[in-house]
Write a protein that holds these residues in place. Sequence first.
Motif, PDB file in Angstrom:
ATOM      1  N   ASP A 145       0.843  -1.186   0.000  1.00  0.00           N
ATOM      2  CA  ASP A 145       0.000   0.000   0.000  1.00  0.00           C
ATOM      3  C   ASP A 145       0.883   1.243   0.000  1.00  0.00           C
ATOM      4  O   ASP A 145       2.116   1.147  -0.078  1.00  0.00           O
ATOM      5  N   LEU A 146       0.255   2.393   0.077  1.00  0.00           N
ATOM      6  CA  LEU A 146       0.999   3.648   0.001  1.00  0.00           C
ATOM      7  C   LEU A 146       1.998   3.776   1.143  1.00  0.00           C
ATOM      8  O   LEU A 146       3.128   4.244   0.950  1.00  0.00           O
ATOM      9  N   GLU A 147       1.612   3.348   2.334  1.00  0.00           N
ATOM     10  CA  GLU A 147       2.497   3.435   3.495  1.00  0.00           C
ATOM     11  C   GLU A 147       3.801   2.677   3.264  1.00  0.00           C
ATOM     12  O   GLU A 147       4.894   3.183   3.532  1.00  0.00           O
ATOM     13  N   TRP A 148       3.685   1.461   2.760  1.00  0.00           N
ATOM     14  CA  TRP A 148       4.864   0.637   2.456  1.00  0.00           C
ATOM     15  C   TRP A 148       5.731   1.294   1.393  1.00  0.00           C
ATOM     16  O   TRP A 148       6.961   1.383   1.533  1.00  0.00           O
ATOM     17  N   MET A 149       5.100   1.790   0.340  1.00  0.00           N
ATOM     18  CA  MET A 149       5.864   2.390  -0.751  1.00  0.00           C
ATOM     19  C   MET A 149       6.604   3.642  -0.284  1.00  0.00           C
ATOM     20  O   MET A 149       7.774   3.847  -0.635  1.00  0.00           O
ATOM     21  N   LEU A 150       5.957   4.459   0.537  1.00  0.00           N
ATOM     22  CA  LEU A 150       6.614   5.664   1.049  1.00  0.00           C
ATOM     23  C   LEU A 150       7.787   5.312   1.956  1.00  0.00           C
ATOM     24  O   LEU A 150       8.837   5.960   1.918  1.00  0.00           O
ATOM     25  N   LEU A 151       7.620   4.260   2.750  1.00  0.00           N
ATOM     26  CA  LEU A 151       8.687   3.870   3.672  1.00  0.00           C
ATOM     27  C   LEU A 151       9.914   3.366   2.917  1.00  0.00           C
ATOM     28  O   LEU A 151      11.052   3.704   3.254  1.00  0.00           O
ATOM     29  N   VAL A 152       9.699   2.561   1.881  1.00  0.00           N
ATOM     30  CA  VAL A 152      10.814   2.070   1.075  1.00  0.00           C
ATOM     31  C   VAL A 152      11.500   3.237   0.356  1.00  0.00           C
ATOM     32  O   VAL A 152      12.736   3.329   0.324  1.00  0.00           O
ATOM     33  N   CYS A 153      10.705   4.129  -0.218  1.00  0.00           N
ATOM     34  CA  CYS A 153      11.280   5.301  -0.899  1.00  0.00           C
ATOM     35  C   CYS A 153      12.096   6.150   0.076  1.00  0.00           C
ATOM     36  O   CYS A 153      13.163   6.662  -0.268  1.00  0.00           O
ATOM     37  N   TYR A 154      11.614   6.280   1.293  1.00  0.00           N
ATOM     38  CA  TYR A 154      12.319   7.054   2.316  1.00  0.00           C
ATOM     39  C   TYR A 154      13.681   6.446   2.624  1.00  0.00           C
ATOM     40  O   TYR A 154      14.715   7.131   2.612  1.00  0.00           O
ATOM     41  N   HIS A 155      13.709   5.132   2.887  1.00  0.00           N
ATOM     42  CA  HIS A 155      14.976   4.485   3.243  1.00  0.00           C
ATOM     43  C   HIS A 155      15.939   4.436   2.065  1.00  0.00           C
ATOM     44  O   HIS A 155      17.158   4.387   2.258  1.00  0.00           O
ATOM     45  N   ARG A 156      15.408   4.459   0.851  1.00  0.00           N
ATOM     46  CA  ARG A 156      16.274   4.443  -0.324  1.00  0.00           C
ATOM     47  C   ARG A 156      16.641   5.846  -0.791  1.00  0.00           C
ATOM     48  O   ARG A 156      17.182   6.028  -1.875  1.00  0.00           O
ATOM     49  N   LEU A 167       3.390  13.269   8.194  1.00  0.00           N
ATOM     50  CA  LEU A 167       2.902  11.989   7.673  1.00  0.00           C
ATOM     51  C   LEU A 167       4.041  10.994   7.528  1.00  0.00           C
ATOM     52  O   LEU A 167       3.924   9.835   7.950  1.00  0.00           O
ATOM     53  N   LEU A 168       5.157  11.439   6.955  1.00  0.00           N
ATOM     54  CA  LEU A 168       6.289  10.543   6.761  1.00  0.00           C
ATOM     55  C   LEU A 168       6.898  10.149   8.105  1.00  0.00           C
ATOM     56  O   LEU A 168       7.264   8.984   8.318  1.00  0.00           O
ATOM     57  N   LYS A 169       6.996  11.096   9.031  1.00  0.00           N
ATOM     58  CA  LYS A 169       7.530  10.771  10.355  1.00  0.00           C
ATOM     59  C   LYS A 169       6.676   9.722  11.053  1.00  0.00           C
ATOM     60  O   LYS A 169       7.197   8.817  11.717  1.00  0.00           O
ATOM     61  N   GLN A 170       5.364   9.823  10.896  1.00  0.00           N
ATOM     62  CA  GLN A 170       4.444   8.869  11.510  1.00  0.00           C
ATOM     63  C   GLN A 170       4.646   7.467  10.939  1.00  0.00           C
ATOM     64  O   GLN A 170       4.643   6.469  11.675  1.00  0.00           O
ATOM     65  N   ILE A 171       4.852   7.377   9.628  1.00  0.00           N
ATOM     66  CA  ILE A 171       5.058   6.082   8.977  1.00  0.00           C
ATOM     67  C   ILE A 171       6.402   5.489   9.388  1.00  0.00           C
ATOM     68  O   ILE A 171       6.494   4.290   9.705  1.00  0.00           O
ATOM     69  N   VAL A 172       7.446   6.310   9.396  1.00  0.00           N
ATOM     70  CA  VAL A 172       8.777   5.833   9.771  1.00  0.00           C
ATOM     71  C   VAL A 172       8.774   5.312  11.204  1.00  0.00           C
ATOM     72  O   VAL A 172       9.419   4.288  11.507  1.00  0.00           O
ATOM     73  N   GLN A 173       8.041   5.968  12.075  1.00  0.00           N
ATOM     74  CA  GLN A 173       7.987   5.564  13.483  1.00  0.00           C
ATOM     75  C   GLN A 173       7.466   4.140  13.648  1.00  0.00           C
ATOM     76  O   GLN A 173       7.868   3.422  14.560  1.00  0.00           O
ATOM     77  N   LYS A 174       6.580   3.703  12.743  1.00  0.00           N
ATOM     78  CA  LYS A 174       6.027   2.356  12.830  1.00  0.00           C
ATOM     79  C   LYS A 174       7.081   1.278  12.584  1.00  0.00           C
ATOM     80  O   LYS A 174       6.899   0.128  12.970  1.00  0.00           O
TER      81      LYS A 174
END
Length: 281
Positions: A145-156, A167-174
């Motif tokens: 889903d979007l959350e997963w895709m944003l998290l991978v894009c963030y780490h890469r 929003l991104l900080k909230q996802i990364v925290q998970k």
Amino acid sequence: MDYSFVDDFTFVSDALKISGASLCERIGISRSFVMSVLNGTHSVSPRLLEAFYSFAYQAGLRINKGTEEILLELHDQNLCFHGSRNGLGQILPDGSRKDCDFGAGFYLGTNYLQAASFVFGSKTGSVYAFSFDKTGLKGSVFHCDLEWMLLVCYHRGKLNDYKEHPLLKQIVQKSEGVDYIIAPIADNKMFQVMRQFGDGEINSEEALHALSASSLGEQVVLKTSQAISHLQMLSHLYLCEEEKKSLRLHGEERSKEVATKLKLAKREFRSSGKYIDEVFL
């Protein structure tokens, strides 16, 4: 753990209904040397490994895939695989690059083909099978889903412009403060789709529909020493050149499939998703 050559030699001999002496002759290795390996006098040599496993593969025996099926019956949802280019030494929770999908960690996949596809280009590439018992550990699970895709894009490193966005900080925290993470695998072909999303070339629906149709299975990322202590090595699988050829062809076909799925997704979902700047409004 070394390769299970001794057991596999007996298996191939029985499966093909040929004697050990005949098998030695067919793989072009002296019977005396093979016998010295079988009785433990000598270690198995790289030349013997390649000759034996290539012969078995050409004879139609898919030892690695068959081993996966047997291990799946024995270990079910705990079974994982790790592709290694040069063999495993000490397994550490920070052994990978920091720009992997979920940062530093020990990465495994839930199927053999996925693990092998990452290392078939290495001369010494091989695959390890593990059992991972999650009992008593804290984990996070992500889906396609979007959350997963944003998290991978963030780490890469694709979302540096948005790293302070709530929003991104909230996802990364998970994904922080856990022993392990389970999420869809994103290989380099799939990340090219994510890159286009991160660069604003395609919208979220185009990207996610292309990615969900290109699934490689799930990855299990061990983030702590406690998680690694729950890992048990089961088998070390040799990748012969004959199998690597097959994996290479599979990879080429997969590249075409991912590219086609993205084009179809663009046609169907061009007006229904959000672009990266709209996600972070």
